[in-house]
Design an enzyme around this catalytic site. Structure first.
Site, PDB file in Angstrom:
ATOM      1  CG  HIS A   1       2.335  -1.506   4.445  1.00 50.93           C
ATOM      2  ND1 HIS A   1       1.823  -2.763   4.206  1.00 50.93           N
ATOM      3  CD2 HIS A   1       2.757  -1.511   5.736  1.00 50.93           C
ATOM      4  CE1 HIS A   1       1.933  -3.506   5.302  1.00 50.93           C
ATOM      5  NE2 HIS A   1       2.499  -2.771   6.241  1.00 50.93           N
TER       6      HIS A   1
ATOM      7  CD  GLU B   1      -0.250  -4.212   1.706  1.00 48.95           C
ATOM      8  OE1 GLU B   1       0.248  -5.336   1.948  1.00 48.95           O
ATOM      9  OE2 GLU B   1       0.338  -3.123   1.940  1.00 48.95           O
TER      10      GLU B   1
ATOM     11  CG  HIS C   1      -4.349  -1.955   8.608  1.00 50.43           C
ATOM     12  ND1 HIS C   1      -4.381  -2.913   7.606  1.00 50.43           N
ATOM     13  CD2 HIS C   1      -3.975  -2.598   9.735  1.00 50.43           C
ATOM     14  CE1 HIS C   1      -4.025  -4.085   8.103  1.00 50.43           C
ATOM     15  NE2 HIS C   1      -3.777  -3.940   9.399  1.00 50.43           N
TER      16      HIS C   1
ATOM     17  CG  HIS D   1      -2.326   0.580   0.836  1.00 52.66           C
ATOM     18  ND1 HIS D   1      -3.458   0.380   1.593  1.00 52.66           N
ATOM     19  CD2 HIS D   1      -2.711   1.394  -0.192  1.00 52.66           C
ATOM     20  CE1 HIS D   1      -4.471   1.051   1.050  1.00 52.66           C
ATOM     21  NE2 HIS D   1      -4.044   1.670  -0.040  1.00 52.66           N
TER      22      HIS D   1
ATOM     23  CG  ASP E   1      -5.387  -5.222   4.895  1.00 55.19           C
ATOM     24  OD1 ASP E   1      -6.306  -4.384   4.924  1.00 55.19           O
ATOM     25  OD2 ASP E   1      -4.202  -4.925   5.170  1.00 55.19           O
TER      26      ASP E   1
ATOM     27  CG  ASP F   1      -2.517   1.927   5.395  1.00 50.49           C
ATOM     28  OD1 ASP F   1      -2.230   1.186   6.367  1.00 50.49           O
ATOM     29  OD2 ASP F   1      -2.886   1.473   4.296  1.00 50.49           O
TER      30      ASP F   1
ATOM     31  CG  ASP G   1      -6.330  -0.504   4.584  1.00 57.44           C
ATOM     32  OD1 ASP G   1      -6.126  -1.505   5.285  1.00 57.44           O
ATOM     33  OD2 ASP G   1      -5.424   0.174   4.067  1.00 57.44           O
TER      34      ASP G   1
ATOM     35  CG  ASP H   1      -4.933  -3.020   2.302  1.00 58.67           C
ATOM     36  OD1 ASP H   1      -4.881  -4.254   2.135  1.00 58.67           O
ATOM     37  OD2 ASP H   1      -4.160  -2.392   3.054  1.00 58.67           O
TER      38      ASP H   1
HETATM   39  N1  LIG Z   1      -1.325  -1.251   4.166  1.00 61.21           N
HETATM   40  C1  LIG Z   1      -1.319  -2.023   5.225  1.00 61.21           C
HETATM   41  N2  LIG Z   1      -1.633  -3.285   5.129  1.00 61.21           N
HETATM   42  N3  LIG Z   1      -0.993  -1.456   6.382  1.00 61.21           N
HETATM   43  C2  LIG Z   1      -0.826  -2.166   7.623  1.00 61.21           C
HETATM   44  C3  LIG Z   1      -0.389  -1.243   8.707  1.00 61.21           C
HETATM   45  C4  LIG Z   1      -0.266  -1.944  10.033  1.00 61.21           C
HETATM   46  C5  LIG Z   1       0.134  -1.051  11.204  1.00 61.21           C
HETATM   47  N4  LIG Z   1      -0.862  -0.060  11.479  1.00 61.21           N
HETATM   48  C6  LIG Z   1       1.479  -0.394  10.926  1.00 61.21           C
HETATM   49  O1  LIG Z   1       1.601   0.794  10.864  1.00 61.21           O
HETATM   50  O2  LIG Z   1       2.459  -1.066  10.748  1.00 61.21           O
HETATM   51 MN   LIG Z   2      -3.502  -0.407   3.600  1.00 60.41          MN
HETATM   52 MN   LIG Z   3      -4.439  -2.839   5.400  1.00 61.94          MN
END
Ligand SMILES: NC(=[NH2+])NCCC[C@H](N)C(=O)O
Ligand SMILES: [Mn+2]
Ligand SMILES: [Mn+2]
Length: 299
Positions: A139, A271, A124, A99, A228, A126, A122, A226
């Site tokens: 990411h 991702e 998350h 990402h 995920d 990010d 997502d 994303d």
């Molecule tokens: N694009 C993603 N899958 N991001 C996951 C981030 C996970 C976590 N918040 C981090 O900063 O490491």
């Molecule tokens: Mn992401």
């Molecule tokens: Mn994510």
């Protein structure tokens, strides 16, 4: 495809922004899962832009921002390519990669859209900074960079920031936030539809609200998807799996509604990590999701 004719497919085989290896193989896995056949069934004119050249690993050793220099170089090149696609009036469809490549995508878009709406699908947000990141993986910072919140050098990539506005951004499918991200979401007013909101309101209402936010006063809408965001039972091939995600049907429905709105002007799917996948299940799902965004219907 919303406002333009041709879809420009841009593969970005780059995974240095993630904590685990493998998302650099995402574009190939998505092609192997039948992307071109699917698009031709939809009778969509496709321009394959080929894979973007990715920087070689030159051991960049920033203590808290992993692969910092590679990510700057990659996103600088990606922004130029995306901008060129938009200039040709084609619809950019970017295939990641992790990402962190969102930085280059919206940096390229920002050279044409002055008020870009963004849907960030997502698990998350990010939105980490160098200080709030628990991992140092970029990411997890890529949306923040566009808001002028990320690490300085990244926001200096041409077009990268701060060009996005909190009031034009919606997060959907959120279920894992670090402390600094929660605080920022509350104070900035970014609209965040968590899994709780999806359960309570239903995906239909969530998408109605989301589309009305990202189209209010904007001149384009970018979808950053994303994989995920989906439940790991549906999409096991990704590096940061969080249980309790968006269902197969909810994801398709959301993308079908985006197609119906005719408002989406660019998209990226990121991702997908084939080395963690079950067969090529997650890449196949990604092909189906792309088809829903581009107009595939059951009847
Ligand atoms: N694009 C993603 N899958 N991001 C996951 C981030 C996970 C976590 N918040 C981090 O900063 O490491
Ligand atoms: Mn992401
Ligand atoms: Mn994510």
């Amino acid at each position: 495809m919303m406002m333009t004719e041709t879809v420009s497919l841009l593969s970005v085989p780059f995974g240095y922004g993630a904590g685990r290896h493998g998302s650099e193989m995402g574009p190939q896995a998505i092609f192997n899962a039948g992307l071109m056949r699917q698009l031709s069934e939809l009778q969509i004119p496709v321009q394959d832009e080929g894979p973007l050249t990715v920087p070689q690993h030159y051991n960049s050793t920033h203590p808290r921002l992993k692969y910092f220099h590679e990510i700057i170089e990659l996103n600088t090149n990606l922004a130029a390519k995306v901008s060129e696609i938009v200039a040709r009036n084609s619809f950019p469809l970017v295939l990641g990669g992790d990402h962190s490549i969102a930085i280059g995508t919206y940096a390229g878009l920002a050279q044409h859209y002055k008020n870009l709406g963004v849907i960030w699908f997502d698990a998350h947000a990010d939105l980490n900074t160098e200080d709030s990141s628990p991992s140092g993986n970029i990411h997890g910072m890529s949306l923040g960079v566009g808001l002028g919140r990320g690490p300085d050098l990244l926001t200096q990539i041409k077009g990268a920031g701060p060009n996005l506005k909190p009031e034009n951004i919606v997060l959907i499918g959120t279920r894992q936030l670090d402390a600094g991200e929660k605080e920022y979401i509350r104070s900035s007013g970014i609209k965040c539809f968590t899994m709780h909101d999806i359960d309570r309101k239903g995906m239909s209402n969530v998408m109605d609200e989301a589309m009305s936010i990202v189209t209010r006063g904007t001149d384009g809408v970018h979808l950053s998807f994303d994989i995920d965001s989906l439940d790991p039972l549906e999409a096991p091939g990704t590096g940061t799996k969080i249980p309790g995600g968006v269902s197969y049907r909810e994801a398709h429905f959301a993308l079908e509604l985006m197609y119906e709105s005719r408002k989406i002007t660019s998209a990226e799917f990121v991702e997908v990590n084939p080395s963690l996948d079950a067969g090529n299940k997650t890449a196949r799902l990604t092909v189906e999701l792309i088809a829903s965004l581009l107009g595939q219907r059951i009847l």
